[in-house]
Design a protein around this motif. Structure first.
Motif, PDB file in Angstrom:
ATOM      1  N   SER A  20       5.217   7.036  -8.340  1.00  0.00           N
ATOM      2  CA  SER A  20       4.644   6.005  -7.466  1.00  0.00           C
ATOM      3  C   SER A  20       5.519   4.761  -7.470  1.00  0.00           C
ATOM      4  O   SER A  20       5.677   4.100  -8.497  1.00  0.00           O
ATOM      5  N   THR A  21       6.068   4.438  -6.309  1.00  0.00           N
ATOM      6  CA  THR A  21       6.877   3.229  -6.183  1.00  0.00           C
ATOM      7  C   THR A  21       6.057   1.987  -6.475  1.00  0.00           C
ATOM      8  O   THR A  21       6.524   1.040  -7.128  1.00  0.00           O
ATOM      9  N   LEU A  22       4.813   1.985  -6.012  1.00  0.00           N
ATOM     10  CA  LEU A  22       3.967   0.809  -6.196  1.00  0.00           C
ATOM     11  C   LEU A  22       3.617   0.613  -7.666  1.00  0.00           C
ATOM     12  O   LEU A  22       3.689  -0.506  -8.186  1.00  0.00           O
ATOM     13  N   GLU A  29       0.837  -1.198   0.000  1.00  0.00           N
ATOM     14  CA  GLU A  29       0.000   0.000   0.000  1.00  0.00           C
ATOM     15  C   GLU A  29       0.876   1.253   0.000  1.00  0.00           C
ATOM     16  O   GLU A  29       1.992   1.243   0.510  1.00  0.00           O
ATOM     17  N   GLU A  30       0.314   2.318  -0.556  1.00  0.00           N
ATOM     18  CA  GLU A  30       0.940   3.629  -0.425  1.00  0.00           C
ATOM     19  C   GLU A  30      -0.141   4.707  -0.550  1.00  0.00           C
ATOM     20  O   GLU A  30      -1.158   4.501  -1.237  1.00  0.00           O
TER      21      GLU A  30
END
Length: 204
Positions: A109-111, A84-85
């Motif tokens: 966004s890393t995700l 999650e982020e």
């Protein structure tokens, strides 16, 4: 790995009875809107994964982006890999209307970057699958954090008690005893809420 006890309540009156019993332990009520995405060529679902935007409260003041993968649910215990982020709610709403914007957000966004690299979502990007609304009562009871859900789908409403747990078999027995002592009818959840949404029908 997110591990939860999931017990399905059979009807609205059962949900209301449990809500009344837990009312002294109430912490907060959350209004959630869950919207799901897949790759345009089913890159996520074909690998037992799904991308979700969850908006909180009517005004969508906050939003969380989640990746859920390899779900397994058995005898009322759910296990799923979850990342999650936080996600900008204004951008989130724009992505619901125009899913291609998720690809544009990869750089920040890393995700999303991980989703693109791990699942190979191509230049055609993402598609929005739709979703459902959920009213979640959160309680602190006997050292457990309980979440009592009323999930509203286009085809009906279902009710569920959830408890994230490090010792799910032990906590499940505690919850079962509590429900049985108070005449609360329940079944083990056999599918996730997303599974219910995708099936287009309420559980039997």
């Amino acid at each position: 790995m997110e591990v939860e006890v999931k017990l399905r309540l059979l009807d609205a009156s059962t949900h209301q009875k449990l809500s009344d019993l837990l009312s002294p332990f109430h912490l907060q009520t959350l209004i959630q809107e869950n919207i799901f995405f897949d790759g345009s060529n089913s890159e996520l679902s074909s690998n037992r994964a799904i991308l979700r935007l969850r908006f909180y409260d009517v005004a969508s003041r906050s939003c969380v982006l989640s990746l859920k993968a390899k779900p397994l649910i058995s005898h009322g215990v759910s296990r799923v890999l979850e990342l999650e982020e936080p996600f900008d709610p204004v951008l989130g709403r724009a992505c619901v209307a125009e899913p291609w914007r998720l690809m544009a957000a990869v750089s920040s966004s890393t995700l999303l970057k991980r989703v693109r690299e791990e699942f190979g979502v191509g230049e055609q990007g993402f598609v929005c699958l739709g979703g459902f609304r959920n009213v979640r009562g959160v309680y602190e009871w006997e050292g457990l954090k309980l979440e009592l859900d009323e999930s509203n789908f286009d085809f009906g409403t279902c009710y569920e008690l959830e408890c994230e747990s490090l010792d799910p078999e032990k906590d499940k027995k505690v919850l079962e005893r509590f429900l049985e002592e108070n005449g609360i009818r329940y079944k083990y959840s056999e599918v996730s809420k997303f599974g219910v949404f995708k099936s287009g029908k309420l559980p039997d």
